[in-house]
Design a protein around this motif. Structure first.
Motif, PDB file in Angstrom:
ATOM      1  N   SER A  16       0.848  -1.188   0.000  1.00  0.00           N
ATOM      2  CA  SER A  16       0.000   0.000   0.000  1.00  0.00           C
ATOM      3  C   SER A  16       0.884   1.239   0.000  1.00  0.00           C
ATOM      4  CB  SER A  16      -0.891   0.014   1.252  1.00  0.00           C
ATOM      5  OG  SER A  16      -1.508   1.281   1.401  1.00  0.00           O
ATOM      6  N   THR A  17       0.517   2.238  -0.793  1.00  0.00           N
ATOM      7  CA  THR A  17       1.287   3.481  -0.801  1.00  0.00           C
ATOM      8  C   THR A  17       1.036   4.296   0.465  1.00  0.00           C
ATOM      9  OG1 THR A  17      -0.433   4.601  -2.081  1.00  0.00           O
ATOM     10  CG2 THR A  17       1.430   3.634  -3.317  1.00  0.00           C
ATOM     11  N   TRP A  18       0.204   3.802   1.358  1.00  0.00           N
ATOM     12  CA  TRP A  18      -0.032   4.435   2.658  1.00  0.00           C
ATOM     13  C   TRP A  18       0.731   3.721   3.766  1.00  0.00           C
ATOM     14  CZ3 TRP A  18      -5.026   7.245   4.004  1.00  0.00           C
ATOM     15  CH2 TRP A  18      -5.485   7.976   2.905  1.00  0.00           C
ATOM     16  N   SER A  19       1.516   2.697   3.422  1.00  0.00           N
ATOM     17  CA  SER A  19       2.166   1.862   4.434  1.00  0.00           C
ATOM     18  C   SER A  19       3.551   2.386   4.823  1.00  0.00           C
ATOM     19  CB  SER A  19       2.326   0.432   3.899  1.00  0.00           C
ATOM     20  OG  SER A  19       3.283   0.400   2.846  1.00  0.00           O
ATOM     21  N   GLU A  20       4.018   1.904   5.968  1.00  0.00           N
ATOM     22  CA  GLU A  20       5.375   2.211   6.425  1.00  0.00           C
ATOM     23  C   GLU A  20       6.406   1.630   5.460  1.00  0.00           C
ATOM     24  OE1 GLU A  20       6.664   4.068   9.131  1.00  0.00           O
ATOM     25  OE2 GLU A  20       4.625   4.810   8.935  1.00  0.00           O
ATOM     26  N   GLU A  21       6.098   0.487   4.860  1.00  0.00           N
ATOM     27  CA  GLU A  21       7.018  -0.109   3.880  1.00  0.00           C
ATOM     28  C   GLU A  21       7.248   0.837   2.707  1.00  0.00           C
ATOM     29  OE1 GLU A  21       6.267  -4.852   4.040  1.00  0.00           O
ATOM     30  OE2 GLU A  21       4.543  -3.594   3.519  1.00  0.00           O
ATOM     31  N   TRP A  22       6.179   1.448   2.214  1.00  0.00           N
ATOM     32  CA  TRP A  22       6.300   2.365   1.076  1.00  0.00           C
ATOM     33  C   TRP A  22       7.025   3.644   1.480  1.00  0.00           C
ATOM     34  CZ3 TRP A  22       6.697   1.791  -3.747  1.00  0.00           C
ATOM     35  CH2 TRP A  22       6.614   2.884  -4.612  1.00  0.00           C
ATOM     36  N   ARG A  23       6.729   4.146   2.699  1.00  0.00           N
ATOM     37  CA  ARG A  23       7.414   5.341   3.200  1.00  0.00           C
ATOM     38  C   ARG A  23       8.917   5.080   3.251  1.00  0.00           C
ATOM     39  NH1 ARG A  23       9.766   6.808   7.688  1.00  0.00           N
ATOM     40  NH2 ARG A  23       9.048   4.961   8.788  1.00  0.00           N
ATOM     41  N   HIS A  24       9.285   3.918   3.746  1.00  0.00           N
ATOM     42  CA  HIS A  24      10.702   3.558   3.825  1.00  0.00           C
ATOM     43  C   HIS A  24      11.321   3.491   2.430  1.00  0.00           C
ATOM     44  CE1 HIS A  24      14.286   1.862   5.611  1.00  0.00           C
ATOM     45  NE2 HIS A  24      14.242   0.878   4.734  1.00  0.00           N
ATOM     46  N   GLU A  25      10.629   2.890   1.495  1.00  0.00           N
ATOM     47  CA  GLU A  25      11.126   2.794   0.115  1.00  0.00           C
ATOM     48  C   GLU A  25      11.385   4.187  -0.469  1.00  0.00           C
ATOM     49  OE1 GLU A  25      11.365   0.375  -3.716  1.00  0.00           O
ATOM     50  OE2 GLU A  25      10.721  -0.408  -1.801  1.00  0.00           O
ATOM     51  N   CYS A  26      10.467   5.118  -0.239  1.00  0.00           N
ATOM     52  CA  CYS A  26      10.613   6.484  -0.753  1.00  0.00           C
ATOM     53  C   CYS A  26      11.777   7.211  -0.082  1.00  0.00           C
ATOM     54  CB  CYS A  26       9.314   7.270  -0.565  1.00  0.00           C
ATOM     55  SG  CYS A  26       7.967   6.644  -1.587  1.00  0.00           S
ATOM     56  N   GLU A  27      11.962   6.991   1.217  1.00  0.00           N
ATOM     57  CA  GLU A  27      13.086   7.617   1.913  1.00  0.00           C
ATOM     58  C   GLU A  27      14.413   7.100   1.379  1.00  0.00           C
ATOM     59  OE1 GLU A  27      12.247   6.806   6.018  1.00  0.00           O
ATOM     60  OE2 GLU A  27      10.922   8.536   6.199  1.00  0.00           O
ATOM     61  N   VAL A  28      14.511   5.804   1.143  1.00  0.00           N
ATOM     62  CA  VAL A  28      15.731   5.218   0.593  1.00  0.00           C
ATOM     63  C   VAL A  28      16.011   5.800  -0.791  1.00  0.00           C
ATOM     64  CG1 VAL A  28      16.764   3.071  -0.281  1.00  0.00           C
ATOM     65  CG2 VAL A  28      15.630   3.103   1.944  1.00  0.00           C
ATOM     66  N   ALA A  29      14.981   5.909  -1.620  1.00  0.00           N
ATOM     67  CA  ALA A  29      15.152   6.468  -2.966  1.00  0.00           C
ATOM     68  C   ALA A  29      15.625   7.917  -2.899  1.00  0.00           C
ATOM     69  CB  ALA A  29      13.841   6.376  -3.747  1.00  0.00           C
ATOM     70  N   ALA A  30      15.104   8.684  -1.953  1.00  0.00           N
ATOM     71  CA  ALA A  30      15.511  10.089  -1.821  1.00  0.00           C
ATOM     72  C   ALA A  30      16.982  10.199  -1.418  1.00  0.00           C
ATOM     73  CB  ALA A  30      14.632  10.805  -0.799  1.00  0.00           C
ATOM     74  N   VAL A  31      17.422   9.362  -0.492  1.00  0.00           N
ATOM     75  CA  VAL A  31      18.826   9.391  -0.063  1.00  0.00           C
ATOM     76  C   VAL A  31      19.741   8.960  -1.210  1.00  0.00           C
ATOM     77  CG1 VAL A  31      20.522   8.328   1.490  1.00  0.00           C
ATOM     78  CG2 VAL A  31      18.336   9.125   2.386  1.00  0.00           C
ATOM     79  N   LEU A  32      19.337   7.934  -1.945  1.00  0.00           N
ATOM     80  CA  LEU A  32      20.161   7.465  -3.064  1.00  0.00           C
ATOM     81  C   LEU A  32      20.240   8.484  -4.194  1.00  0.00           C
ATOM     82  CD1 LEU A  32      19.129   3.712  -3.237  1.00  0.00           C
ATOM     83  CD2 LEU A  32      21.296   4.670  -2.427  1.00  0.00           C
ATOM     84  N   ALA A  33      19.246   9.354  -4.311  1.00  0.00           N
ATOM     85  CA  ALA A  33      19.244  10.380  -5.356  1.00  0.00           C
ATOM     86  C   ALA A  33      20.150  11.561  -5.006  1.00  0.00           C
ATOM     87  CB  ALA A  33      17.828  10.873  -5.604  1.00  0.00           C
ATOM     88  N   MET A  34      20.573  11.653  -3.740  1.00  0.00           N
ATOM     89  CA  MET A  34      21.443  12.760  -3.316  1.00  0.00           C
ATOM     90  C   MET A  34      22.861  12.565  -3.843  1.00  0.00           C
ATOM     91  SD  MET A  34      20.579  13.111   0.710  1.00  0.00           S
ATOM     92  CE  MET A  34      18.946  13.383   1.319  1.00  0.00           C
ATOM     93  N   SER A  35      23.541  13.681  -4.049  1.00  0.00           N
ATOM     94  CA  SER A  35      24.953  13.613  -4.393  1.00  0.00           C
ATOM     95  C   SER A  35      25.722  13.169  -3.139  1.00  0.00           C
ATOM     96  CB  SER A  35      25.462  14.988  -4.840  1.00  0.00           C
ATOM     97  OG  SER A  35      25.531  15.870  -3.723  1.00  0.00           O
ATOM     98  N   PRO A  36      26.952  12.681  -3.299  1.00  0.00           N
ATOM     99  CA  PRO A  36      27.734  12.291  -2.119  1.00  0.00           C
ATOM    100  C   PRO A  36      27.870  13.432  -1.101  1.00  0.00           C
ATOM    101  CG  PRO A  36      28.758  11.413  -4.077  1.00  0.00           C
ATOM    102  CD  PRO A  36      27.653  12.323  -4.537  1.00  0.00           C
ATOM    103  N   THR A  37      28.028  14.664  -1.563  1.00  0.00           N
ATOM    104  CA  THR A  37      28.157  15.809  -0.656  1.00  0.00           C
ATOM    105  C   THR A  37      26.859  16.042   0.108  1.00  0.00           C
ATOM    106  OG1 THR A  37      29.741  16.838  -2.155  1.00  0.00           O
ATOM    107  CG2 THR A  37      28.706  18.262  -0.530  1.00  0.00           C
ATOM    108  N   GLN A  38      25.740  15.980  -0.594  1.00  0.00           N
ATOM    109  CA  GLN A  38      24.445  16.153   0.064  1.00  0.00           C
ATOM    110  C   GLN A  38      24.190  15.038   1.073  1.00  0.00           C
ATOM    111  OE1 GLN A  38      22.215  16.214  -3.595  1.00  0.00           O
ATOM    112  NE2 GLN A  38      21.584  18.338  -3.238  1.00  0.00           N
ATOM    113  N   ARG A  39      24.551  13.806   0.699  1.00  0.00           N
ATOM    114  CA  ARG A  39      24.345  12.663   1.584  1.00  0.00           C
ATOM    115  C   ARG A  39      25.165  12.816   2.867  1.00  0.00           C
ATOM    116  NH1 ARG A  39      25.602   8.038  -1.808  1.00  0.00           N
ATOM    117  NH2 ARG A  39      23.968   8.911  -3.084  1.00  0.00           N
TER     118      ARG A  39
END
Length: 60
Positions: A16-39
């Motif tokens: 479900s896109t309302w679940s904690e699993e999906w929230r976690h997936e989106c957070e991981v994707a956001a961190v991976l999209a950051m540059s090394p300096t931003q991370r």
């Protein structure tokens, strides 16, 4: 209530896109999209070069 679902690569199934699993997936994707300096700034906090808290990377 019937919430929309999306495929989660972390869970390996539809979730479900309302679940904690999906929230976690989106957070991981956001961190991976950051540059090394931003991370580094995100995880370690940013400083002004003298060890004092400074402005976050990308902030005006």
């Amino acid at each position: 209530m019937n919430h929309p679902t999306a495929y989660s690569h972390l869970a390996g199934r539809e979730v479900s896109t309302w679940s904690e699993e999906w929230r976690h997936e989106c957070e991981v994707a956001a961190v991976l999209a950051m540059s090394p300096t931003q991370r580094k700034s995100f995880f370690d906090g940013s400083t002004d070069g003298e060890g004092r808290p400074g402005t976050a990377v990308g902030a005006p």
